[in-house]
Design an enzyme around this catalytic site. Structure first.
Site, PDB file in Angstrom:
ATOM      1  N   HIS A 307       0.831  -1.094   0.044  1.00 49.51           N
ATOM      2  CA  HIS A 307      -0.070  -0.189  -0.130  1.00 49.51           C
ATOM      3  C   HIS A 307       0.939   1.346   0.150  1.00 49.51           C
ATOM      4  O   HIS A 307       2.004   1.306   0.411  1.00 49.51           O
ATOM      5  CB  HIS A 307      -0.851   0.133   1.193  1.00 49.51           C
ATOM      6  CG  HIS A 307      -2.078   0.818   1.110  1.00 49.51           C
ATOM      7  ND1 HIS A 307      -1.950   2.318   1.327  1.00 49.51           N
ATOM      8  CD2 HIS A 307      -3.301   0.475   0.730  1.00 49.51           C
ATOM      9  CE1 HIS A 307      -3.197   2.671   1.078  1.00 49.51           C
ATOM     10  NE2 HIS A 307      -4.068   1.891   0.862  1.00 49.51           N
ATOM     11  N   ASP A 365      -7.897  -5.369   0.307  1.00 52.92           N
ATOM     12  CA  ASP A 365      -8.348  -6.389  -1.212  1.00 52.92           C
ATOM     13  C   ASP A 365      -7.887  -7.737  -0.986  1.00 52.92           C
ATOM     14  O   ASP A 365      -8.485  -8.610  -1.510  1.00 52.92           O
ATOM     15  CB  ASP A 365      -7.671  -5.833  -2.490  1.00 52.92           C
ATOM     16  CG  ASP A 365      -8.494  -4.567  -2.886  1.00 52.92           C
ATOM     17  OD1 ASP A 365      -7.636  -3.554  -2.770  1.00 52.92           O
ATOM     18  OD2 ASP A 365      -9.716  -4.253  -2.751  1.00 52.92           O
TER      19      ASP A 365
HETATM   20  C1  SDX Z   1      -6.294  -0.042  -3.040  1.00 55.47           C
HETATM   21  O1  SDX Z   1      -4.502   4.607  -2.004  1.00 55.47           O
HETATM   22  C2  SDX Z   1      -5.517   3.806  -1.597  1.00 55.47           C
HETATM   23  O2  SDX Z   1      -5.883   4.250  -0.514  1.00 55.47           O
HETATM   24  C3  SDX Z   1      -5.953   2.752  -2.150  1.00 55.47           C
HETATM   25  C4  SDX Z   1      -6.988   1.914  -1.576  1.00 55.47           C
HETATM   26  C5  SDX Z   1      -8.273   2.614  -1.334  1.00 55.47           C
HETATM   27  O3  SDX Z   1      -9.137   2.118  -0.320  1.00 55.47           O
HETATM   28  O4  SDX Z   1      -8.321   3.450  -2.028  1.00 55.47           O
HETATM   29  O5  SDX Z   1      -6.374   1.503  -0.353  1.00 55.47           O
HETATM   30  C6  SDX Z   1      -7.356   0.564  -2.282  1.00 55.47           C
HETATM   31  O6  SDX Z   1      -6.001   0.332  -4.223  1.00 55.47           O
HETATM   32  C7  SDX Z   1      -5.366  -1.020  -2.292  1.00 55.47           C
HETATM   33  C8  SDX Z   1      -4.144  -1.347  -3.165  1.00 55.47           C
HETATM   34  C9  SDX Z   1      -4.646  -2.339  -4.061  1.00 55.47           C
HETATM   35  N1  SDX Z   1      -3.578  -2.955  -4.697  1.00 55.47           N
HETATM   36  C10 SDX Z   1      -3.011  -4.002  -4.718  1.00 55.47           C
HETATM   37  O7  SDX Z   1      -3.089  -5.157  -3.792  1.00 55.47           O
HETATM   38  C11 SDX Z   1      -1.937  -4.515  -6.015  1.00 55.47           C
HETATM   39  C12 SDX Z   1      -0.637  -4.979  -5.592  1.00 55.47           C
HETATM   40  N2  SDX Z   1      -0.027  -3.766  -4.698  1.00 55.47           N
HETATM   41  C13 SDX Z   1       0.938  -3.070  -5.493  1.00 55.47           C
HETATM   42  O8  SDX Z   1       0.581  -2.892  -6.889  1.00 55.47           O
HETATM   43  C14 SDX Z   1       1.476  -1.923  -4.645  1.00 55.47           C
HETATM   44  O9  SDX Z   1       1.501  -2.272  -3.414  1.00 55.47           O
HETATM   45  C15 SDX Z   1       0.597  -0.596  -4.633  1.00 55.47           C
HETATM   46  C16 SDX Z   1       0.100  -0.135  -6.159  1.00 55.47           C
HETATM   47  C17 SDX Z   1      -0.688  -0.889  -3.889  1.00 55.47           C
HETATM   48  C18 SDX Z   1       1.346   0.620  -3.762  1.00 55.47           C
HETATM   49  O10 SDX Z   1       2.448   0.675  -4.644  1.00 55.47           O
HETATM   50  P1  SDX Z   1       3.721   1.989  -4.434  1.00 55.47           P
HETATM   51  O11 SDX Z   1       3.068   2.730  -3.277  1.00 55.47           O
HETATM   52  O12 SDX Z   1       3.688   2.763  -5.674  1.00 55.47           O
HETATM   53  O13 SDX Z   1       4.814   1.092  -3.978  1.00 55.47           O
HETATM   54  P2  SDX Z   1       5.832   0.563  -5.020  1.00 55.47           P
HETATM   55  O14 SDX Z   1       4.963  -0.029  -6.202  1.00 55.47           O
HETATM   56  O15 SDX Z   1       6.749   1.703  -5.316  1.00 55.47           O
HETATM   57  O16 SDX Z   1       6.247  -0.693  -4.220  1.00 55.47           O
HETATM   58  C19 SDX Z   1       7.436  -0.358  -3.345  1.00 55.47           C
HETATM   59  C20 SDX Z   1       8.289  -1.762  -3.468  1.00 55.47           C
HETATM   60  C21 SDX Z   1       8.543  -1.957  -5.098  1.00 55.47           C
HETATM   61  O17 SDX Z   1       9.871  -2.608  -5.145  1.00 55.47           O
HETATM   62  P3  SDX Z   1      11.412  -1.626  -5.232  1.00 55.47           P
HETATM   63  O18 SDX Z   1      11.062  -0.945  -6.661  1.00 55.47           O
HETATM   64  O19 SDX Z   1      11.361  -0.840  -4.067  1.00 55.47           O
HETATM   65  O20 SDX Z   1      12.196  -2.620  -5.440  1.00 55.47           O
HETATM   66  O21 SDX Z   1       7.633  -2.896  -3.084  1.00 55.47           O
HETATM   67  C22 SDX Z   1       7.552  -3.590  -4.200  1.00 55.47           C
HETATM   68  C23 SDX Z   1       7.510  -2.829  -5.360  1.00 55.47           C
HETATM   69  O22 SDX Z   1       8.175  -3.749  -6.454  1.00 55.47           O
HETATM   70  N3  SDX Z   1       5.861  -4.050  -3.991  1.00 55.47           N
HETATM   71  C24 SDX Z   1       5.571  -5.086  -4.463  1.00 55.47           C
HETATM   72  C25 SDX Z   1       4.245  -5.399  -4.070  1.00 55.47           C
HETATM   73  N4  SDX Z   1       3.833  -4.080  -3.642  1.00 55.47           N
HETATM   74  C26 SDX Z   1       4.754  -3.134  -3.678  1.00 55.47           C
HETATM   75  N5  SDX Z   1       6.287  -6.259  -4.510  1.00 55.47           N
HETATM   76  C27 SDX Z   1       5.440  -7.726  -4.757  1.00 55.47           C
HETATM   77  N6  SDX Z   1       4.171  -7.592  -4.592  1.00 55.47           N
HETATM   78  C28 SDX Z   1       3.537  -6.608  -4.182  1.00 55.47           C
HETATM   79  N7  SDX Z   1       2.106  -6.473  -3.830  1.00 55.47           N
END
Ligand code: SDX
Length: 430
Positions: A307, A365
């Site tokens: 998140h 989720d």
């Molecule tokens: C919702 O914003 C809100 O409030 C949203 C929400 C709401 O109520 O409106 O809470 C609802 O959207 C919840 C999130 C649902 N999405 C998912 O579950 C999809 C999987 N999660 C990721 O796509 C990700 O965690 C995000 C999109 C939720 C957050 O992404 P960020 O904040 O941009 O973080 P990032 O992608 O930069 O991740 C930081 C690091 C990265 O690695 P590095 O580049 O630092 O090496 O963590 C890794 C990412 O690759 N990472 C993951 C991961 N999530 C982040 N690696 C593996 N699996 C994951 N799920």
């Protein structure tokens, strides 16, 4: 906002003082509105990692402490002590309703649940196998073709009527999208049922026999709606605010929010999470997928994990897991294969250094797909349920923005990296 001091920025030897404001709780902000005028420079913050795009009094999140407050009330207490319409009243108006206000609000919403009869014909324009979110984007946007009697956004009464219409009609619109996909007749709403029981009857009832919603399942779904009602300036809420800042009507703005929520990185994650669990299939394969999630060369992400704000547990995920237990037990599904797989996956991930070091925890989720599937909601409709609930937050945030006398159209700038000015060559010189 209180100005307590300035932040001083030094650019090319020149000091620029920028006011620092504090809110009631949470991080302070540096007001950079004069930055371009004083320096000829923009800030650069793609993804808005460090940007407060507005001031708001609706929802507060402390991502490190795992705190989520709607108008100051902890989500745990609201999920325990209120129903969804009480929470909708709170998010819209700022205070919880007393008994009289609750009865009045429930009645108002019930009196707006039917849609214009001609709107029903919109559905026949879609393929039966259309994704429900495509239907919702179209039908909700089309509401502005039917309800222009209250679309003067400068009129507070018009904004209130449109908010009531959207909150009341979304369950009907979502249920019709479900029925249309199955080739079943639409069910008209019933005013003798509660908001969520009415929705379940429009979803699972049919004209040939009575449908009596299971109160345990109604309560569980009502709690799921509460958990999804609002969440500060997330991507879809920011979309609604940006669309609304141009003066677009509320139905068009909510349709834009639905479109944004559909993305798998946002509200589409519950659907993607269940598909991921189905693909993993068995606890023995969890390690393979954890490995993929950690592989930089693999685009696979563990859906339902991570998140932007919560760098500790998402309080909603804990409540969703409890709700999941309740529903599976009520339905005699406590040995549900996917639920057991999800619990095992969560345990393994939370013990893995990669997830611990990147502070990746289950989000709202992760369990919502399992409990919705147990309720009989098809996977493709999970995000539609999320949109139904988030309509309350979207329209409250939209109204807060439109009511703000300082409100301006949102118009971000850019760091330009393209071609400098050049002349068009004749065709034979290209
Ligand atoms: C919702 O914003 C809100 O409030 C949203 C929400 C709401 O109520 O409106 O809470 C609802 O959207 C919840 C999130 C649902 N999405 C998912 O579950 C999809 C999987 N999660 C990721 O796509 C990700 O965690 C995000 C999109 C939720 C957050 O992404 P960020 O904040 O941009 O973080 P990032 O992608 O930069 O991740 C930081 C690091 C990265 O690695 P590095 O580049 O630092 O090496 O963590 C890794 C990412 O690759 N990472 C993951 C991961 N999530 C982040 N690696 C593996 N699996 C994951 N799920």
């Amino acid at each position: 906002m209180n100005t307590q001091r300035n932040a001083t920025l030094t650019v090319d030897g020149k000091n620029i003082d920028l006011p620092v404001y504090s809110g009631s709780i949470g991080p302070e902000v540096i007001d950079i509105r004069q930055l371009y005028a004083k320096t000829g420079m923009f800030t650069f913050d793609p993804g808005f990692m460090s940007t407060a795009a507005c001031k708001s009094a609706i929802t507060y999140i402390d991502g490190d402490a795992g705190v989520l407050l709607y108008r100051g009330y902890p989500i745990e207490q609201l999920a325990q002590n209120c129903d969804f319409l009480e929470v909708a009243f709170l998010i819209l108006k700022g205070e919880l309703p007393n008994a009289r206000e609750k009865e009045e609000f429930d009645t108002i919403i019930k009196r707006h649940t039917m849609v214009h009869e001609q709107l029903i014909r919109f559905y026949s324009g879609f393929r039966r196998d259309a994704h429900p979110m495509a239907v919702l984007v179209g039908v909700v946007g089309a509401l502005s073709a039917f309800y222009h009697d209250a679309m003067d956004i400068s009129d507070e009464y018009h904004r209130t009527v449109s908010a009531h219409r959207l909150i009341a009609k979304l369950p009907n619109i979502v249920a019709m999208a479900y029925k249309y996909g199955r080739g079943e007749p639409f069910m008209y709403p019933r005013n003798d049922l509660s908001y969520t029981a009415n929705f379940m009857r429009m979803m699972f009832g049919n004209p040939c026999e009575d449908y009596v919603p299971n109160p345990v399942l109604v309560r569980a779904l009502d709690r799921i709606l509460i958990l999804h009602a609002d969440h500060e300036q997330n991507a879809s809420t920011s979309t609604v605010r940006l669309a609304g800042s141009s003066g677009a009507n509320p139905f068009a703005c909510i349709s834009a929010g639905i479109a944004c929520l559909w993305g798998p990185a946002h509200g589409g994650a519950n659907e993607a999470c269940l598909q991921m669990l189905e693909e993993i299939g068995d606890v023995s394969r969890v390690g393979e997928y954890i490995k993929r999630a950690k592989d930089k060369n693999d685009s696979f992400k563990l859906m339902g994990f991570g998140h932007r704000v919560y760098k500790n547990f998402d309080p909603r995920a804990k409540l969703m897991r409890e709700t999941c237990h309740e529903v599976l037990n009520e339905l005699g599904l406590h040995d549900d294969r996917l639920f057991k797989l999800a619990v095992a996956l969560e345990k393994i991930a939370l013990e893995d250094d990669y997830f611990v070091s990147k502070k990746l925890y289950p989000n709202v989720d992760f369990y919502s797909g399992i409990v919705q599937r147990a309720l009989g909601i098809p996977t493709q409709l999970f995000t539609g349920i999320f949109a139904l609930a988030r309509t309350v937050g979207w329209i409250a945030q939209w109204n807060e923005m439109i009511s703000d006398p300082e409100q301006k159209i949102g118009r971000p700038r850019q760091l330009f990296t393209g071609a400098e000015q050049r002349n068009v060559p004749p065709m034979d010189k290209r």
